[in-house]
Write a protein that holds these residues in place. Sequence first.
Motif, PDB file in Angstrom:
ATOM      1  N   MET A  31      37.805  44.530  38.785  1.00 49.15           N
ATOM      2  CA  MET A  31      37.605  45.777  39.509  1.00 49.15           C
ATOM      3  C   MET A  31      36.256  45.693  40.220  1.00 49.15           C
ATOM      4  O   MET A  31      35.212  45.685  39.566  1.00 49.15           O
ATOM      5  CB  MET A  31      37.619  46.985  38.570  1.00 49.15           C
ATOM      6  N   VAL A  32      36.308  45.577  41.536  1.00 52.73           N
ATOM      7  CA  VAL A  32      35.095  45.599  42.343  1.00 52.73           C
ATOM      8  C   VAL A  32      34.840  47.057  42.693  1.00 52.73           C
ATOM      9  O   VAL A  32      35.705  47.726  43.256  1.00 52.73           O
ATOM     10  CB  VAL A  32      35.265  44.760  43.636  1.00 52.73           C
ATOM     11  N   LEU A  57      43.497  42.571  41.301  1.00 54.81           N
ATOM     12  CA  LEU A  57      42.232  42.967  41.918  1.00 54.81           C
ATOM     13  C   LEU A  57      42.304  44.415  42.393  1.00 54.81           C
ATOM     14  O   LEU A  57      43.273  44.811  43.026  1.00 54.81           O
ATOM     15  CB  LEU A  57      41.925  42.052  43.108  1.00 54.81           C
ATOM     16  N   SER A  58      41.274  45.168  42.077  1.00 62.10           N
ATOM     17  CA  SER A  58      41.089  46.518  42.617  1.00 62.10           C
ATOM     18  C   SER A  58      39.738  46.545  43.309  1.00 62.10           C
ATOM     19  O   SER A  58      38.748  46.074  42.744  1.00 62.10           O
ATOM     20  CB  SER A  58      41.092  47.567  41.502  1.00 62.10           C
ATOM     21  N   VAL A  81      34.623  44.479  35.405  1.00 61.93           N
ATOM     22  CA  VAL A  81      34.055  45.299  36.479  1.00 61.93           C
ATOM     23  C   VAL A  81      32.883  44.552  37.099  1.00 61.93           C
ATOM     24  O   VAL A  81      31.996  44.065  36.387  1.00 61.93           O
ATOM     25  CB  VAL A  81      33.575  46.667  35.938  1.00 61.93           C
ATOM     26  N   VAL A  82      32.867  44.468  38.434  1.00 63.66           N
ATOM     27  CA  VAL A  82      31.779  43.820  39.153  1.00 63.66           C
ATOM     28  C   VAL A  82      31.273  44.797  40.215  1.00 63.66           C
ATOM     29  O   VAL A  82      32.067  45.394  40.954  1.00 63.66           O
ATOM     30  CB  VAL A  82      32.246  42.510  39.830  1.00 63.66           C
ATOM     31  N   LEU A  83      29.961  44.973  40.261  1.00 68.49           N
ATOM     32  CA  LEU A  83      29.348  45.842  41.263  1.00 68.49           C
ATOM     33  C   LEU A  83      28.001  45.284  41.671  1.00 68.49           C
ATOM     34  O   LEU A  83      27.482  44.372  41.042  1.00 68.49           O
ATOM     35  CB  LEU A  83      29.241  47.276  40.753  1.00 68.49           C
ATOM     36  N   LYS A  84      27.456  45.813  42.769  1.00 68.40           N
ATOM     37  CA  LYS A  84      26.259  45.210  43.357  1.00 68.40           C
ATOM     38  C   LYS A  84      24.942  45.615  42.717  1.00 68.40           C
ATOM     39  O   LYS A  84      23.974  44.862  42.796  1.00 68.40           O
ATOM     40  CB  LYS A  84      26.192  45.510  44.851  1.00 68.40           C
ATOM     41  N   GLY A  85      24.851  46.807  42.133  1.00 69.56           N
ATOM     42  CA  GLY A  85      23.558  47.198  41.599  1.00 69.56           C
ATOM     43  C   GLY A  85      23.587  48.499  40.824  1.00 69.56           C
ATOM     44  O   GLY A  85      24.631  49.147  40.704  1.00 69.56           O
TER      45      GLY A  85
END
Length: 160
Positions: A31-32, A57-58, A81-85
């Motif tokens: 999950m991006v 992928l979401s 879960v992957v996120l930028k910051g």
Amino acid sequence: MEIVNVRIDERLIHGQVAAVWTNTLNATRIMVIDDMAAKDEIQKIALKMACPSTVKLSILPAEKAADRLKSEAYPTDRIFVVLKGPKTIKQVADAGYMFPVVNVGNMSNKHGSTQVKRSVSVTPEDVAAFRELTDRGVKFTAQMVPTEEKIDFMPLIKDL
């Protein structure tokens, strides 16, 4: 639904996330969470190409991601879960979903940032967001790859 890891990585999906982390975690969905990526058709195509074919992928903006997580929209998935910051984590928390633990993996050097660990540089705004989220109960760890020992992230920024 099980969240197997929440990772800050400005690169979102790349070789390390797609191959090493996803396999180690036995994730069935990445999950991006990123408002800009969710609106950018070219970035969505690139993320889909980088995602392993065996993993769902979401790509969601923060508020929609919080809604999906609160409603347990993916009941059988092991979610990475992957996120930028930290700003995005704060957006998700403000929308009603709190991640208990977040792994700080990669934040690039930028104007006004301070390097606190190899591959992790933070701006004063990042530090403020990390501190606010910590006060709200989020625990931050630092770990570049799964074989590296997890360490407590907050002591790395205590003097900033």
